[in-house]
Each structure stands twice: as structure tokens, then as C-alpha cells.
Write an enzyme that holds these catalytic residues in place. Structure first.
Site, short mmCIF file in Angstrom:
data_model
loop_
_atom_site.label_atom_id
_atom_site.label_comp_id
_atom_site.label_asym_id
_atom_site.label_seq_id
_atom_site.Cartn_x
_atom_site.Cartn_y
_atom_site.Cartn_z
N THR A 115 -3.29 5.45 -3.72
CA THR A 115 -2.10 6.12 -3.18
C THR A 115 -0.87 5.81 -4.02
O THR A 115 -0.03 6.68 -4.23
CB THR A 115 -1.84 5.67 -1.73
N THR A 116 -0.77 4.59 -4.53
CA THR A 116 0.39 4.22 -5.34
C THR A 116 0.37 4.97 -6.66
O THR A 116 1.36 5.57 -7.07
CB THR A 116 0.39 2.70 -5.61
N ASP A 131 0.87 -1.18 0.00
CA ASP A 131 0.00 0.00 0.00
C ASP A 131 0.90 1.23 0.00
O ASP A 131 1.68 1.43 0.93
CB ASP A 131 -0.89 -0.04 1.25
N ASP A 161 -9.09 0.27 2.32
CA ASP A 161 -9.21 0.73 0.94
C ASP A 161 -10.53 0.28 0.33
O ASP A 161 -11.22 1.05 -0.33
CB ASP A 161 -8.04 0.18 0.09
#
Length: 549
Positions: free
Chosen positions: A97-98, A64, A396
Site C-alpha cells: 500500500t505504501t 501501514d 499483510d
């Protein structure tokens, strides 16, 4: 710095380091790209895990983006702002987020050539802004499709696309239904607006032991507490629940309290008063005939005795957040003073109260609620590390479920949407006037980093795959993307990989805004410490020791 040929005038103090101009911009771009490179392998279903050691010696294994960047300590100021955006993305929409880090790094990377050609940063920034606005309108009008929020199968498909890239991808069906059930339980509709508060009312409880398949969503709440007295009932059907926010014990003095006693009987009288006070409190609670009493403060031995005689189970020192959750689940009202307990404050919505032993701890379950507006997600797993990673992934999934229910619009996943937007922006770039069209086109190129990284992580031939994908999009097949499992081209419609529009919008906004912010910086002034080596060592040591402690 020099005053008209005279002696040099020092404006900044001696131990201040100052970098300015082109050097700073290139450094910032370098820092942004370096952080993006750390995260790049964590994109897509074939993502690698990162193992991080924190200073305390604990380990974190995750893919994550936000969790990785939280653990890394970065020195460069531009690197810090990159980490900040992953956190923003996580708080705002909970997923992507990545992607946001990879995209921001690439946006900075493509600006490098223009700076080398002496193009002014504001020109680049203007073009970036324009491209961002166009991309947002494209997403809203041309690419996104609307979803029926009551279609459970479709909803599960979208959440599955999010979970598929994570560690719990193997149990994706279970994870998706858990996330969707939890979000639908917590959802409140008031006056036409939807409120979904996952943070407060969907609590994730991790209990090591068992296997991941045993994880469930409880139709009610679970608290890590046992009854206060061993003889109290531990299994009650259709309980009447009273929630208190006050202590069921005699109030003691805060500081040292001196009492002068003249006669011996006065002492007995004092004890008697204490007892009467506790009895009065208990009687007020017993009057509404509850089966269970939860209180956030303590319950004295005497109060336990009175409750036991009345056949009431008491549970003490419940957390405020847990108490609020119980109130939402069974329809009770939290009462602050025992005198004010009324019949309508009693919660009757729960179907079952029981105490169970999981692992080596006792847990109190309030389940089978009629219309719970709060829930507990019970996670089981082999080890603490696995549970932590599962919880991160589940957060998530919860956020994705929430985003779809609040704004039910979807875009195709698997790099298809990036490719489609890139294609359209590249066409629009031809109409952009003046020098600005080059940075504008560069934004389109930068967007292709997402499908390229997906292909890279699958280990396929990147150039060939991307060329084939461009060809597909040129013929107007905008739902084609890269199948993250195999690296082949695939139609995202048939694969059923969709992403919420709100997540994508946030990714683009955050990535472009960050790139703009870092390109704006042309001066870094850092007050560095004295270059006294011994002094440095001396100051550095205690911090390391305190870290160890």
C-alpha cells in the site's frame, strides 16, 4: 459563457465554483504528490511510524500506508482518489500500500514538466499505457522466477521480506511461521483449483497481556464464550460436537399475546406444554449423544437442566462466523432444526475441548483437530495499540503467503525490480516513435523513486547510491538492490529478499492507472456553499459536537 457579444449568460448557478484547464491538472498533481509525501517515510525496513488521532480521541500508531490514509481526512478530490487506491491495493493483494501511493505520486510528478511544455494529456496517457504494458511483460518474462510452493524455507523467506518492513520485524520468524501455518491450514484444493479464504476462516483474536512471543496458531478454533451452566464439563477429550442454528427454548410471541384462561388448571397445562416442548427439543439433540452443543440462539434454564443431566456441555449465542469456523475445524454440519439432527452431522474431528481463562475473560478452545480447515490466530501483547498494529502487519503477512501459494512467482525486492524495469524501459524508449518517447522515458525515471526512497529512509547519500545501482544494472546484474537496513547496495539473492509477483503487478497497474485517471481530469465543478460566514459556523457546530459524543 458569453453569448456572441450580448449580455453574459450564466449557465452554472451562482455559488458553483469551476476550475478548468491547466490549473486543475497541476492542482491534481500537487494533491497526489502531497499525499505521497505523507507516506514516503513509511517505506522500507527503516520506516518511521505515524501517530494519528481520530475525531473520537483514539490514537493509531502505524506505518501501514493504508491504515494511515484511512485515518486522514482529505478535502481535495484528487487526494481522495489517491486514498482509494491504497484501499484497493489492500483489498486486492494485502501488501504494497505504501509503495503504490509513493509510485502514483511520482508518476503524476513526472508528468508535470510535459504539461508545462504544452504536451496534450492524451499523448502522455498513451505513452504511460504503453510503458505499463511493456513493464508487465518484462516482469512476467524476464525478471520473475518461479518458486516451489512446497519449499517451506523459501516461503518463509519471502514472507519475512514483507514483514521485515513492519513493526513486528523484530519477531519476524514467529510472525512468518504463524502466517504460513494459518494459510496452509485454511487452504482447500478442489478439482485442481486452490481456495484460500483468510478473511472468513483465519480469525485473529487479540488478547492484551503476555508477550508477543506467546502468540500462536491454534489447530482449531477459539471462541470468546463460557459454558452456560457452572456445573457443566469444562474439559472434554475427543468431544462429539453438535452445531445448531435454532433456539433451545420455548418460542414466545413476537408482540403482545393475549391468552384467555377459563379454568385454573389450564394455566398449569400451559406451563406443562412449555416444559414438554423444551424436553422434546432436548431429547432430539441428546439422541445423537453429543458432548457439546453450540447454538447461535439462546438456551433456556430448563434446557440447561436437561443437558446437565445428560452430561452435555452447552454454549449459547455463538456468532454465525464462529459457528462456520467450528464446523470447518471439526467436520460438523450446522443444523437448523433439532428434528433433523442425524449421526453424520456430529463433528468428531476435534481432539480437545476446554475452557481457559485468559486475562479476565473465559475462552472456549476446540483444538487438536485432525484436519482443520479453519484456524484462530491468538495474539498476545503488552497493549491494545501494539496488538492492533501487530494484527495489521499480520494481515499483510497472511496475504503475502496466500498470494505466493496461489501464484508462486517471485521478483527480487529492495528496489531491484524497479531498477531493472526502469533500465529496460529506458532502452525501449529509444525505439518509441514521435513525441511519446519522452513520457515513456519518464515512467522509467518515476520507477526509480522506490530505490531512492529506500536509500533516503536509511539516511545514506541518495545520488551516489542510485548511480552505483544504475551501474550494476547496466552490467546486467538485475537482482541487485538496496539493503533497507544499511542503505548499502546488496544482491537480493544472497539477502533473500523476494516479493510476490502478484503484489508488484498490482502496484504498477494501480499506480499508472491512477496517474492516467488524474491526468484525464481537466475540469472540476464544485457546488460550494453560500459564502455566509455565520451560516457556515452554525451548520458546522452540531457536527463537531456529535463527533465528540
Amino acid at each position: 459563457m458569453f453569448g456572441g457579444g450580448a449580455a453574459p449568460i450564466l449557465v452554472l448557478s451562482q455559488n458553483t465554483k469551476r476550475d478548468s484547464g491547466k490549473k486543475v491538472q497541476l492542482e491534481n498533481i500537487g494533491a497526489g504528490k502531497a499525499i505521497a509525501d505523507v507516506i514516503r517515510t513509511c517505506l522500507g525496513p527503516q520506516a518511521m511510524l505515524k501517530m494519528l488521532m481520530d475525531p473520537m480521541g483514539g490514537i493509531v500508531m502505524t506505518n501501514d500506508g493504508n491504515a494511515i490514509l484511512r485515518e486522514i481526512t482529505v478535502q481535495h478530490p484528487a487526494g481522495k482518489s489517491m486514498i482509494e487506491i491504497a484501499r484497493t491495493q489492500d483489498e486486492e493483494v494485502g501488501d504494497g500500500t505504501t509503495s503504490v501511493i509513493v509510485l502514483a505520486g511520482e508518476m503524476l510528478g513526472v508528468a508535470e514538466q510535459f504539461l508545462a511544455q504544452q504536451m496534450h494529456p492524451t499523448v502522455i496517457i498513451r505513452a504511460y499505457r504503453q510503458a505499463l504494458e511493456d513493464a508487465i511483460t518484462l516482469l512476467h518474462d524476464d525478471i520473475s522466477i518461479t518458486l516451489d510452493p512446497n519449499d517451506r524455507v523459501k516461503l518463509l523467506q519471502v514472507i519475512k521480506a514483507c514483514v521485515g518492513t513492519k513493526f513486528i520485524g523484530r519477531w519476524s520468524d514467529l510472525a512468518c511461521s504463524i502466517a504460513l501455518d494459518a494459510v496452509q491450514t485454511v487452504m482447500l484444493e478442489e478439482g485442481g483449483r486452490r481456495e484460500i479464504d483468510i478473511k472468513r476462516y483465519a480469525k485473529v483474536e487479540k488478547i492484551p497481556g503476555g508477550s508477543i512471543e506467546e502468540s500462536t496458531v491454534l489447530h482449531g478454533v477459539m471462541v470468546n464464550k463460557d459454558v452456560t451452566h457452572p456445573k457443566m464439563r469444562r474439559y472434554i477429550e475427543n468431544p462429539r460436537i453438535v452445531l445448531l442454528d435454532c433456539a433451545l427454548e420455548y418460542k414466545k410471541g413476537e408482540s403482545q399475546t393475549n391468552v384467555e384462561i377459563l379454568k385454573e388448571s389450564d394455566f398449569t397445562r400451559m406451563l406443562q406444554l412449555e416444559e414438554e416442548h423444551v424436553q422434546k427439543i432436548c431429547d432430539e439433540v441428546i439422541a445423537v449423544k453429543p458432548d457439546i452443543v453450540f447454538t447461535e440462539k439462546g438456551v433456556s434454564d430448563l434446557a440447561q437442566h436437561f443437558f446437565l443431566k445428560a452430561g452435555i456441555t452447552a454454549i449459547r449465542r455463538v456468532r454465525k462466523s464462529d459457528n462456520n469456523r467450528i464446523a470447518r475445524a471439526c467436520g460438523a454440519t450446522i443444523v437448523n432444526r433439532t428434528e433433523e439432527v442425524k449421526e453424520e452431522d456430529v463433528g468428531t474431528g476435534a481432539g480437545l475441548f476446554e475452557i481457559k481463562k485468559l486475562g479476565d475473560e473465559y475462552f472456549c478452545f476446540i483444538t487438536k483437530c485432525k484436519n482443520p480447515k479453519a484456524c484462530t490466530i491468538l495474539l498476545r501483547g503488552a497493549s491494545k495499540d501494539m496488538l492492533n498494529e501487530t494484527e495489521r502487519n499480520l494481515q499483510d503477512a497472511l496475504h503475502v503467503a496466500r498470494n505466493i501459494l496461489i501464484e508462486p512467482k517471485l521478483v527480487p525486492g529492495g528496489g531491484a525490480v524497479e531498477m531493472a524495469v526502469a533500465q529496460k524501459l529506458a532502452e525501449k524508449a529509444k525505439v518509441v516513435q514521435g513525441i511519446g518517447q519522452w513520457p515513456y522515458r519518464a515512467v522509467a525515471e518515476a520507477l526509480e523513486i522506490i530505490p531512492r526512497t529506500l536509500a533516503q529512509n536509511c539516511g545514506t547519500n541518495t545520488i551516489r547510491t542510485l548511480t552505483a545501482l544504475r551501474a550494476k544494472h547496466a552490467t546486467g546484474k538485475i537482482t541487485w538492490g538496496i539493503d533497507g537496513e544499511t542503505g548499502e547496495l546488496a544482491d537480493m539473492r544472497t539477502l533473500g529478499i523476494w516479493e510476490p509477483l502478484s503484489v508488484k503487478l498490482q502496484i504498477y497497474k494501480t499506480a499508472v492507472e491512477t496517474a492516467i485517471l488524474l491526468l484525464r481530469i481537466d475540469d472540476i465543478v464544485s457546488g460550494s456553499k453560500k459564502k455566509d460566514k455565520e451560516g457556515e459556523n452554525r451548520t458546522a457546530q452540531p457536527t463537531e459536537e456529535s463527533m465528540r459524543e
